[in-house]
Design a protein around this motif. Structure first.
Motif, short mmCIF file in Angstrom:
data_model
loop_
_atom_site.label_atom_id
_atom_site.label_comp_id
_atom_site.label_asym_id
_atom_site.label_seq_id
_atom_site.Cartn_x
_atom_site.Cartn_y
_atom_site.Cartn_z
N ARG A 1 0.84 -1.21 0.00
CA ARG A 1 0.00 0.00 0.00
C ARG A 1 0.87 1.25 0.00
O ARG A 1 0.57 2.23 -0.70
CB ARG A 1 -0.92 0.02 1.23
CG ARG A 1 -1.90 1.19 1.22
CD ARG A 1 -2.63 1.30 2.55
NE ARG A 1 -1.76 1.76 3.61
CZ ARG A 1 -1.44 3.03 3.83
NH1 ARG A 1 -1.90 3.99 3.03
NH2 ARG A 1 -0.64 3.37 4.82
N ARG B 1 -9.74 -12.50 0.78
CA ARG B 1 -10.84 -11.57 0.99
C ARG B 1 -11.12 -11.41 2.48
O ARG B 1 -11.46 -10.32 2.95
CB ARG B 1 -12.09 -12.06 0.26
CG ARG B 1 -11.92 -12.13 -1.25
CD ARG B 1 -13.10 -12.84 -1.91
NE ARG B 1 -14.30 -12.02 -1.88
CZ ARG B 1 -14.68 -11.22 -2.86
NH1 ARG B 1 -13.93 -11.11 -3.95
NH2 ARG B 1 -15.79 -10.52 -2.78
N LEU C 1 -8.55 -9.11 4.01
CA LEU C 1 -8.79 -7.70 3.71
C LEU C 1 -9.91 -7.11 4.55
O LEU C 1 -10.03 -5.88 4.64
CB LEU C 1 -9.14 -7.54 2.23
CG LEU C 1 -8.02 -7.89 1.24
CD1 LEU C 1 -8.47 -7.59 -0.18
CD2 LEU C 1 -6.74 -7.13 1.56
N GLN C 2 -10.73 -7.95 5.17
CA GLN C 2 -11.83 -7.45 6.01
C GLN C 2 -11.38 -7.15 7.44
O GLN C 2 -12.18 -6.66 8.24
CB GLN C 2 -12.97 -8.46 6.03
CG GLN C 2 -13.64 -8.67 4.68
CD GLN C 2 -14.09 -7.36 4.04
OE1 GLN C 2 -14.73 -6.53 4.69
NE2 GLN C 2 -13.75 -7.17 2.77
N MET D 1 -6.85 -3.45 7.92
CA MET D 1 -6.76 -3.35 6.46
C MET D 1 -7.60 -2.22 5.89
O MET D 1 -7.77 -2.10 4.68
CB MET D 1 -7.18 -4.68 5.82
CG MET D 1 -6.28 -5.86 6.09
SD MET D 1 -4.69 -5.74 5.20
CE MET D 1 -3.63 -5.22 6.57
N GLU D 2 -8.16 -1.36 6.74
CA GLU D 2 -9.07 -0.31 6.29
C GLU D 2 -8.41 0.62 5.27
O GLU D 2 -9.00 0.95 4.23
CB GLU D 2 -9.56 0.50 7.49
CG GLU D 2 -10.40 1.74 7.12
CD GLU D 2 -11.67 1.39 6.39
OE1 GLU D 2 -12.17 2.24 5.62
OE2 GLU D 2 -12.18 0.26 6.57
N ARG E 1 -8.12 -1.18 1.95
CA ARG E 1 -9.41 -1.34 1.28
C ARG E 1 -9.82 -0.07 0.55
O ARG E 1 -10.46 -0.13 -0.51
CB ARG E 1 -10.49 -1.73 2.28
CG ARG E 1 -10.37 -3.16 2.80
CD ARG E 1 -11.68 -3.62 3.43
NE ARG E 1 -12.07 -2.78 4.56
CZ ARG E 1 -11.71 -2.99 5.82
NH1 ARG E 1 -10.91 -4.00 6.10
NH2 ARG E 1 -12.13 -2.18 6.79
N GLN E 2 -9.45 1.08 1.09
CA GLN E 2 -9.80 2.34 0.43
C GLN E 2 -9.04 2.55 -0.87
O GLN E 2 -9.44 3.38 -1.69
CB GLN E 2 -9.54 3.51 1.39
CG GLN E 2 -10.45 3.53 2.61
CD GLN E 2 -10.16 4.69 3.53
OE1 GLN E 2 -9.36 5.56 3.21
NE2 GLN E 2 -10.82 4.72 4.68
N VAL F 1 -8.51 -0.01 -3.00
CA VAL F 1 -8.94 -1.06 -3.94
C VAL F 1 -9.95 -0.48 -4.91
O VAL F 1 -11.02 -0.02 -4.52
CB VAL F 1 -9.53 -2.26 -3.18
CG1 VAL F 1 -10.07 -3.29 -4.18
CG2 VAL F 1 -8.47 -2.90 -2.28
N THR G 1 -12.86 -5.49 -7.11
CA THR G 1 -12.60 -6.86 -6.69
C THR G 1 -13.49 -7.80 -7.49
O THR G 1 -14.60 -7.44 -7.89
CB THR G 1 -12.88 -7.06 -5.19
OG1 THR G 1 -14.28 -6.81 -4.93
CG2 THR G 1 -12.03 -6.13 -4.34
#
Length: 375
Positions: free
Chosen positions: A144, A168, A171-172, A176-177, A180-181, A183, A186
Motif C-alpha cells: 500500500r 478476501r 482484507l476485512q 486493512m481499512e 481497502r480504500q 482497492v 474486486t
C-alpha cells in the motif's frame, strides 16, 4: 505419453498453467474485464480471488502475454510466504533490481527512481502479486505504501493482487481499512457450470489438435462435472487420467461409467491404509489379555456393508430421503478427496517455483560483474 494414440499434437489437460489453453468462461471473462479495466485505470489495486485450481494463474499469464510489446512494464511476484521487508525486496527483484544486502531505504529510493524513469519514457509499471493469501498484514501495508509513489498527479505503479478466497477475509480485518480504500475493484472466480465444463473440455482438446478423438458421451461430461465441481484444475486432473486409462485400454470413446472408474481410482489412492485385522486382534490381545473378547466392528468394515434400504420397514418417503442423502455424502466425499490431491500438487508446484527462484538468486550471486559468458 498418450498424445500419438489420440492423434493430438500436445497434452490437452496438463496441470501447469498455459495461456495457449485459456478458456473464457463467464467467470473468467468477467475477471479478465476487471484486469483490463485496471490496466486502463492505471491506479489503485485490483483484487482477484478464486478457489484452488480455478484458473487464476492461467488468467494472469494470458494478461501478461497480451501486454508484451505494450508500454506496460510488468513485475510478477509469485513467492509471497515472506516477511514485509523480504516482500519489498522481491518486488524490487521482479523489476530487475539488485536486492541482496541492500538497505530498505536504498531499495525504496532505487525503486522510486526506476518508476519515475519509466514514467518519463511514457511507460507504466504494473506489479502482479500471485498467491496473495500468503501475504502478511505488514507485507500488504508495504505494498500500500508503494502506491503512494507519484509523479505529479500520476501514480507511478499499479498493483494486481490475486489469491485464494481467504485473502478476501484478510482484507476485512480492521487493520486493512486503509488498504481497502485503495482497492478500485474486486472480483471472485467461481466454478463453471455443467455446460461450460463441456465447452472447456472440447476447447482444450481442440487446442491440442483433436480431430474427433477422444470423444465423450453426454453422460461422461455430466460425470466429470459432478466429480470436479466445475473447477478447471480438477477437470484437467480427471480428464488426464481418463485419457491415460483409455490409452492403456485401447479406448477412444468415453462413457459416464469410465469417468466413475477414474473417480474411484482417485478415491482409492487418497485412502489411508487401514491396519490389518490380524494386527488389530494382536493389539487387542496385548491390551486386554483376553483373545476371546469380541473386537468392535471397525468403521471401514461398517462402511463396506451393502445395506438395501428397501428391505427395511421404513416409510417410502423416509427411505428415499435417506438414499438421496447417502448419495450426496458419497459425492461430497469424492470431491473432498480430489481437492486433497490438488492441494498436494499445488504445494509441490509452489515448492518448485520457490526452488527455482533460489537457484536464480544463487546464480546471480556467484556471477562476476561484467561476465558475459563464453565468447
Amino acid at each position: 505419453m498418450y498424445e500419438a494414440f489420440y492423434g493430438l499434437t500436445n497434452k490437452p489437460f496438463q496441470l501447469n498453467p498455459d495461456p495457449t489453453f485459456y478458456f473464457g468462461s463467464k467467470q473468467h471473462r468477467r475477471a479478465k474485464a476487471y484486469l483490463d479495466y485496471g490496466v486502463s485505470r492505471n491506479e489503485g489495486f485490483i483484487v482477484i480471488t478464486g478457489e484452488i485450481g480455478a484458473g487464476k494463474t492461467t488468467l494472469l499469464r494470458t494478461l501478461i502475454d497480451s501486454l508484451h510489446g505494450s508500454n506496460v512494464v510488468v513485475g510478477h511476484l509469485v513467492t509471497t510466504q515472506l516477511g514485509a521487508e523480504d516482500t519489498l525486496r522481491m518486488v524490487g527483484a521482479s523489476f530487475g533490481f539488485k536486492v541482496k544486502d541492500v538497505p530498505k531505504s536504498e531499495l525504496l529510493i532505487t525503486l522510486e527512481a526506476f518508476l519515475i524513469s519509466q514514467t518519463s519514457k511514457g511507460k507504466r509499471c504494473l506489479l502482479i502479486v500471485d498467491e496473495a493469501q500468503n501475504l502478511t498484514p505488514r507485507a500488504v501495508e508495504e505494498l500500500r505504501m508503494l502506491s503512494n509513489f507519484q509523479f505529479g498527479n500520476q501514480a507511478l505503479m499499479q498493483s494486481f493482487l490475486v489469491g485464494q478466497p481467504e485473502f478476501r477475509e484478510i482484507l476485512q480485518r480492521p487493520e486493512m481499512e486503509q488498504f481497502r480504500q485503495r482497492v478500485a475493484a474486486t472480483c471472485h472466480i467461481g466454478p463453471m457450470d455443467q455446460e461450460e465444463t463441456q465447452h472447456y473440455i472440447e476447447h482444450r482438446l481442440k487446442c491440442a489438435g483433436s480431430s474427433g478423438k477422444p470423444s465423450f458421451a453426454p453422460g461422461a461430461h455430466e460425470s466429470i462435472y459432478k466429480a470436479s465441481g466445475g473447477i478447471p484444475r480438477r477437470i484437467n486432473s480427471l480428464c488426464d487420467r481418463l485419457l491415460l486409462a483409455g490409452f492403456l485400454g485401447g479406448k477412444t470413446h468415453f462413457e459416464g461409467t469410465d469417468v466413475d472408474e477414474v473417480v474411484k481410482e482417485f478415491a482409492q489412492e487418497a485412502e489411508v491404509p487401514s491396519r490389518p485385522a490380524v494386527a488389530q486382534a494382536q493389539v487387542g490381545e496385548g491390551a486386554r489379555g483376553d483373545i476371546s473378547a469380541p473386537m468392535p466392528l471397525s468403521t471401514t468394515t461398517a462402511a463396506a456393508l451393502d445395506v438395501d434400504l428397501s428391505k427395511l420397514q421404513l416409510d417410502p418417503a423416509a427411505a428415499d430421503t435417506m438414499s438421496r442423502q447417502i448419495g450426496r455424502l458419497a459425492g461430497e466425499s469424492r470431491g473432498d478427496q480430489l481437492q486433497r490431491i490438488e492441494r498436494g500438487l499445488l504445494r509441490l508446484e509452489r515448492t518448485n517455483i520457490q526452488l527455482l527462484a533460489l537457484i536464480q538468486q544463487l546464480v546471480a550471486a556467484v556471477k562476476k560483474p561484467g561476465d558475459e559468458g563464453p565468447k
